[in-house]
Write a protein that holds these residues in place. Structure first.
Motif, mmCIF file in Angstrom:
data_model
loop_
_atom_site.group_PDB
_atom_site.id
_atom_site.type_symbol
_atom_site.label_atom_id
_atom_site.label_comp_id
_atom_site.label_asym_id
_atom_site.label_seq_id
_atom_site.Cartn_x
_atom_site.Cartn_y
_atom_site.Cartn_z
ATOM 1 N N ILE A 59 32.589 35.425 33.134
ATOM 2 C CA ILE A 59 32.462 36.370 34.254
ATOM 3 C C ILE A 59 33.797 36.472 35.002
ATOM 4 O O ILE A 59 34.262 37.568 35.322
ATOM 5 N N GLN A 60 34.415 35.313 35.257
ATOM 6 C CA GLN A 60 35.697 35.317 35.975
ATOM 7 C C GLN A 60 36.756 36.100 35.198
ATOM 8 O O GLN A 60 37.537 36.848 35.779
ATOM 9 N N GLN A 61 36.739 35.931 33.898
ATOM 10 C CA GLN A 61 37.707 36.652 33.058
ATOM 11 C C GLN A 61 37.478 38.161 33.150
ATOM 12 O O GLN A 61 38.416 38.956 33.249
ATOM 13 N N ALA A 62 36.184 38.541 33.152
ATOM 14 C CA ALA A 62 35.852 39.974 33.245
ATOM 15 C C ALA A 62 36.344 40.546 34.583
ATOM 16 O O ALA A 62 36.878 41.662 34.636
ATOM 17 N N ILE A 63 36.184 39.769 35.642
ATOM 18 C CA ILE A 63 36.629 40.239 36.964
ATOM 19 C C ILE A 63 38.157 40.353 36.990
ATOM 20 O O ILE A 63 38.719 41.331 37.494
ATOM 21 N N PHE A 64 38.810 39.360 36.428
ATOM 22 C CA PHE A 64 40.281 39.367 36.357
ATOM 23 C C PHE A 64 40.764 40.639 35.641
ATOM 24 O O PHE A 64 41.624 41.364 36.149
ATOM 25 N N ASN A 65 40.159 40.913 34.495
ATOM 26 C CA ASN A 65 40.554 42.099 33.725
ATOM 27 C C ASN A 65 40.300 43.383 34.503
ATOM 28 O O ASN A 65 41.090 44.328 34.467
ATOM 29 N N GLU A 66 39.174 43.414 35.199
ATOM 30 C CA GLU A 66 38.814 44.603 35.967
ATOM 31 C C GLU A 66 39.844 44.855 37.076
ATOM 32 O O GLU A 66 40.267 45.986 37.300
ATOM 33 N N LEU A 67 40.282 43.782 37.745
ATOM 34 C CA LEU A 67 41.279 43.936 38.814
ATOM 35 C C LEU A 67 42.625 44.403 38.238
ATOM 36 O O LEU A 67 43.303 45.235 38.844
ATOM 37 N N CYS A 68 42.974 43.882 37.068
ATOM 38 C CA CYS A 68 44.216 44.340 36.416
ATOM 39 C C CYS A 68 44.118 45.840 36.136
ATOM 40 O O CYS A 68 45.070 46.594 36.340
ATOM 41 N N LYS A 69 42.923 46.238 35.677
ATOM 42 C CA LYS A 69 42.714 47.650 35.361
ATOM 43 C C LYS A 69 42.837 48.524 36.613
ATOM 44 O O LYS A 69 43.373 49.636 36.573
ATOM 45 N N MET A 70 42.344 47.993 37.740
ATOM 46 C CA MET A 70 42.397 48.765 38.987
ATOM 47 C C MET A 70 43.842 48.936 39.478
ATOM 48 O O MET A 70 44.142 49.829 40.263
ATOM 49 N N LEU A 71 44.726 48.065 39.016
ATOM 50 C CA LEU A 71 46.137 48.185 39.411
ATOM 51 C C LEU A 71 46.925 49.053 38.438
ATOM 52 O O LEU A 71 48.130 49.233 38.576
ATOM 53 N N ASP A 72 46.215 49.570 37.440
ATOM 54 C CA ASP A 72 46.864 50.429 36.453
ATOM 55 C C ASP A 72 46.351 51.855 36.613
ATOM 56 O O ASP A 72 45.210 52.140 36.278
ATOM 57 N N PRO A 73 47.188 52.751 37.156
ATOM 58 C CA PRO A 73 46.712 54.122 37.395
ATOM 59 C C PRO A 73 46.579 54.927 36.093
ATOM 60 O O PRO A 73 46.180 56.072 36.124
ATOM 61 N N GLY A 74 46.969 54.342 34.968
ATOM 62 C CA GLY A 74 46.754 55.009 33.695
ATOM 63 C C GLY A 74 47.946 55.801 33.194
ATOM 64 O O GLY A 74 47.975 56.220 32.051
#
Ligand code: GDP
Length: 280
Positions: A59-74
């Motif tokens: 779960i922690q890993q999933a949250i970590f990845n999600e936050l990284c994704k939120m810092l990537d505007p694409g």
């Protein structure tokens, strides 16, 4: 729903609550934390969490990845090319570290063999030109500004023209800040941008502004085409959660962070250590 799934759901909620507290303390905007929670609940399939595995870790890993994704505007920001002239305009509130960051950005590129130059289009703050001049002289970077001229658009245009003629490949324009978001500041910024047609506008944000980050970044974005973000004062105690807001509001990536008052205390933004720090 099996017993195991109910237990897993409890673990998930505990994990999310713990991390939510950490993120709010790191100044991540409440709405973004909620978005993250919603996404995590969609991503983590409790039925699939195999027995025996460390569920908290997954779960922690999933949250970590999600936050990284939120810092990537694409999409990446415009990247200046060496030996090809680019104009980069800096915007931000007064005290955010804008002038300091202009020099850091110039110095960083100069060390890599670029020919940067600094233009001080801040005619609002007394002492702004002296500060830029002092920094530029120390770093041996050419600069342009005026003690007499009060029109920032005129100075910006003259400075950019001069350094284009001198074949500088990175012309950095420092603009006025204000203590707060004011219509006059945004109008001036818009005019400087229109007159100098920058290839990139960088929004400079103080990491300690807390929950105000979203509105501030959005206000700047509505006046000029912000294309990248630099977060300053990451050497302080603030964790810089406002960066997520700035990315969301400007749809631009964070490209560097400021880590001190000195010219070389400047780092390329690296998402993983940044997110680790947000999580406490
Ligand atoms: P401006 O008004 O936005 O142009 O801000 P300045 O560049 O004048 O910076 C305001 C203050 O913040 C100055 O005292 C700078 O030395 C300081 N400052 C800027 N960036 C950093 C940073 O990354 N870390 C620390 N500790 N101080 C910084």
């Amino acid at each position: 729903m099996s017993n195991a799934t109910i237990i897993d759901e409890k673990v998930l909620n505990e994990c999310l609550n713990e991390i939510t507290r950490a993120l709010l303390q790191s100044d991540v905007q409440f709405k973004l934390v909620r978005d993250m929670q919603t996404n995590i609940k969609k991503i983590v399939n409790l039925d699939d969490l195999a027995a025996g595995h460390n569920k908290r870790k997954i779960i922690q890993q999933a949250i970590f990845n999600e936050l990284c994704k939120m810092l990537d505007p694409g999409k990446p920001s415009f990247t200046p090319k060496k030996a090809k002239t680019s104009v980069v305009m800096f915007v931000g509130l007064q005290g955010s570290g804008k002038t300091t960051t202009c020099t850091k950005y110039a110095y960083y590129h100069q060390k890599k063999g670029w020919k940067p130059a600094l233009v001080c289009a801040d005619t609002f703050r007394a002492g702004a030109f002296d500060q830029l001049k002092q920094n530029a002289t120390k770093a041996k970077i050419p600069f342009y500004g005026s003690y007499m001229e009060s029109d920032p658009v005129k100075i910006a245009v003259e400075g950019v023209e001069r350094f284009k003629k001198e074949n500088c490949d990175l012309i950095i324009v420092d603009t006025s800040g204000r203590h707060k978001q004011e219509a006059a500041l945004f109008e001036e910024m818009r005019q400087v941008s229109e007159a100098t047609r920058p290839d990139l506008v960088i929004f400079v944000m103080d990491s300690s502004i807390g929950q105000a980050a979203f509105d501030q970044a959005q206000a700047f974005r509505q006046s000029v085409a912000v294309g990248a973000v630099i977060v300053t004062k990451m050497d302080g105690h603030a964790k810089g959660g406002g960066a997520l807001s700035a990315v969301a509001a400007t749809k631009s990536p964070v490209i560097f962070i400021g880590t001190g008052e000195h010219m070389d205390e400047f780092e390329v933004f690296d998402v993983k250590p940044f997110v680790s720090r947000l999580l406490g």
